[in-house]
Design a protein around this motif. Structure first.
Motif, PDB file in Angstrom:
ATOM      1  N   SER A  37       0.827  -1.216   0.000  1.00 22.50           N
ATOM      2  CA  SER A  37       0.000   0.000   0.000  1.00 22.50           C
ATOM      3  C   SER A  37       0.858   1.262   0.000  1.00 22.50           C
ATOM      4  CB  SER A  37      -0.960   0.000   1.187  1.00 22.50           C
ATOM      5  OG  SER A  37      -0.261  -0.101   2.394  1.00 22.50           O
TER       6      SER A  37
ATOM      7  N   ILE B 232      -9.186  -1.245  -5.080  1.00 20.23           N
ATOM      8  CA  ILE B 232      -9.871  -2.330  -4.374  1.00 20.23           C
ATOM      9  C   ILE B 232      -8.875  -3.380  -3.877  1.00 20.23           C
ATOM     10  CG2 ILE B 232     -10.408  -3.820  -6.344  1.00 20.23           C
ATOM     11  CD1 ILE B 232     -12.824  -2.936  -3.480  1.00 20.23           C
TER      12      ILE B 232
ATOM     13  N   TYR C  21     -12.480   3.976  -3.431  1.00 19.52           N
ATOM     14  CA  TYR C  21     -12.972   3.100  -4.495  1.00 19.52           C
ATOM     15  C   TYR C  21     -14.398   3.471  -4.893  1.00 19.52           C
ATOM     16  CZ  TYR C  21     -15.022  -1.044  -6.631  1.00 19.52           C
ATOM     17  OH  TYR C  21     -15.703  -1.890  -7.464  1.00 19.52           O
TER      18      TYR C  21
ATOM     19  N   SER D  96      -9.607   3.347   1.801  1.00 23.81           N
ATOM     20  CA  SER D  96      -9.441   2.807   0.448  1.00 23.81           C
ATOM     21  C   SER D  96     -10.779   2.406  -0.163  1.00 23.81           C
ATOM     22  CB  SER D  96      -8.461   1.636   0.436  1.00 23.81           C
ATOM     23  OG  SER D  96      -8.926   0.584   1.238  1.00 23.81           O
ATOM     24  N   PHE D  97     -11.673   1.845   0.655  1.00 25.47           N
ATOM     25  CA  PHE D  97     -12.989   1.485   0.130  1.00 25.47           C
ATOM     26  C   PHE D  97     -13.800   2.740  -0.224  1.00 25.47           C
ATOM     27  CE2 PHE D  97     -17.471   0.225   0.476  1.00 25.47           C
ATOM     28  CZ  PHE D  97     -17.497  -0.748  -0.510  1.00 25.47           C
ATOM     29  N   THR D  98     -13.711   3.762   0.592  1.00 24.64           N
ATOM     30  CA  THR D  98     -14.399   5.021   0.294  1.00 24.64           C
ATOM     31  C   THR D  98     -13.857   5.642  -0.989  1.00 24.64           C
ATOM     32  OG1 THR D  98     -14.719   5.370   2.661  1.00 24.64           O
ATOM     33  CG2 THR D  98     -15.060   7.267   1.227  1.00 24.64           C
TER      34      THR D  98
ATOM     35  N   THR E 152      -8.642   0.325   5.466  1.00 25.73           N
ATOM     36  CA  THR E 152      -9.783  -0.328   4.826  1.00 25.73           C
ATOM     37  C   THR E 152     -10.880   0.680   4.509  1.00 25.73           C
ATOM     38  OG1 THR E 152      -9.321  -2.401   5.973  1.00 25.73           O
ATOM     39  CG2 THR E 152     -11.538  -2.120   5.092  1.00 25.73           C
TER      40      THR E 152
ATOM     41  N   THR F 265      -7.886  -2.320  -0.510  1.00 25.14           N
ATOM     42  CA  THR F 265      -8.982  -2.599   0.423  1.00 25.14           C
ATOM     43  C   THR F 265      -8.969  -4.063   0.855  1.00 25.14           C
ATOM     44  OG1 THR F 265     -10.319  -0.886  -0.643  1.00 25.14           O
ATOM     45  CG2 THR F 265     -11.472  -2.466   0.744  1.00 25.14           C
TER      46      THR F 265
ATOM     47  N   ILE G 123      -4.974   6.979   3.401  1.00 27.32           N
ATOM     48  CA  ILE G 123      -4.397   5.700   2.975  1.00 27.32           C
ATOM     49  C   ILE G 123      -2.883   5.718   3.171  1.00 27.32           C
ATOM     50  CG2 ILE G 123      -4.002   4.155   1.021  1.00 27.32           C
ATOM     51  CD1 ILE G 123      -6.764   5.143  -0.039  1.00 27.32           C
TER      52      ILE G 123
END
Length: 184
Positions: free
Chosen positions: A16, A159, A78, A74-76, A71, A162, A105
């Motif tokens: 990452s 993703i 995405y 990164s998901f937000t 998490t 994530t 991140i």
């Protein structure tokens, strides 16, 4: 078990950390220089936060929180990038929001990287610490080599961060800090 968990921590931290450098070109913001500055700020702040966190919290507790932050951020990012209209002009709020997510991140990657170094020495018996460093570094470098490839060739590359952050979060539960009877 700790060596396996440390391999995951090292891999996710390294992947990452370097992934963001390559993914930065794909974040639809109006200013690439702003993202570069934000990444530099995240590195400096992450280093200072690491020094604070290791004094007041356990290794396991810091890892759980850092990977939870990675998490969510990164998901937000995405979801935000996935739902963004490529032809639409970005508002100032959206531009700042995307930059803030990149900051979070990178901040979590910086802290997790520092925690990987610290944790390997802290929870590994002294007579095998150099071997554990070797195993974890070989593992993480093997996976980190794919970071530029994934960042530049995948349709939704964030993703991957994530999924890796979720894996690291789950594996952090299995860290044992009592190493007197631990098997490596």
């Amino acid at each position: 078990m700790n060596t396996l968990v440390l391999c995951v921590v090292w891999t996710v931290a390294s992947f990452s950390f370097y992934f963001i450098e390559f993914y930065m070109n794909l974040v639809p913001t109006n200013n690439l220089y702003l993202l570069s500055g934000i990444i530099g700020a995240a590195d400096m702040i992450g280093g200072c936060l690491f020094l604070f966190l290791v004094q007041y919290f356990s290794f396991k507790r810091v890892l759980l929180r850092v990977f939870a932050l990675m998490t969510v951020a990164s998901f937000t990012l995405y979801v935000a990038v996935f739902n963004l209209d490529p032809d639409a002009e970005l508002s100032s709020f959206l531009n700042i929001s995307l930059a803030l997510l990149v900051f979070l991140i990178r901040l979590s990657a910086t802290i997790s990287f520092a925690m990987a170094y610290y944790g390997t020495a802290a929870i590994t018996p002294p007579k095998v610490v150099s071997t554990v460093y070797s195993i974890t570094n070989v593992t993480c470098r093997a996976f980190t080599m794919f970071a530029p490839f994934i960042a530049n060739t995948s349709s939704d590359p964030i993703i991957f961060v994530t999924v890796l952050a979720i894996l690291a979060f789950i594996s952090s539960f299995f860290i044992t800090t009592d190493t007197r009877n631990a098997e490596f």
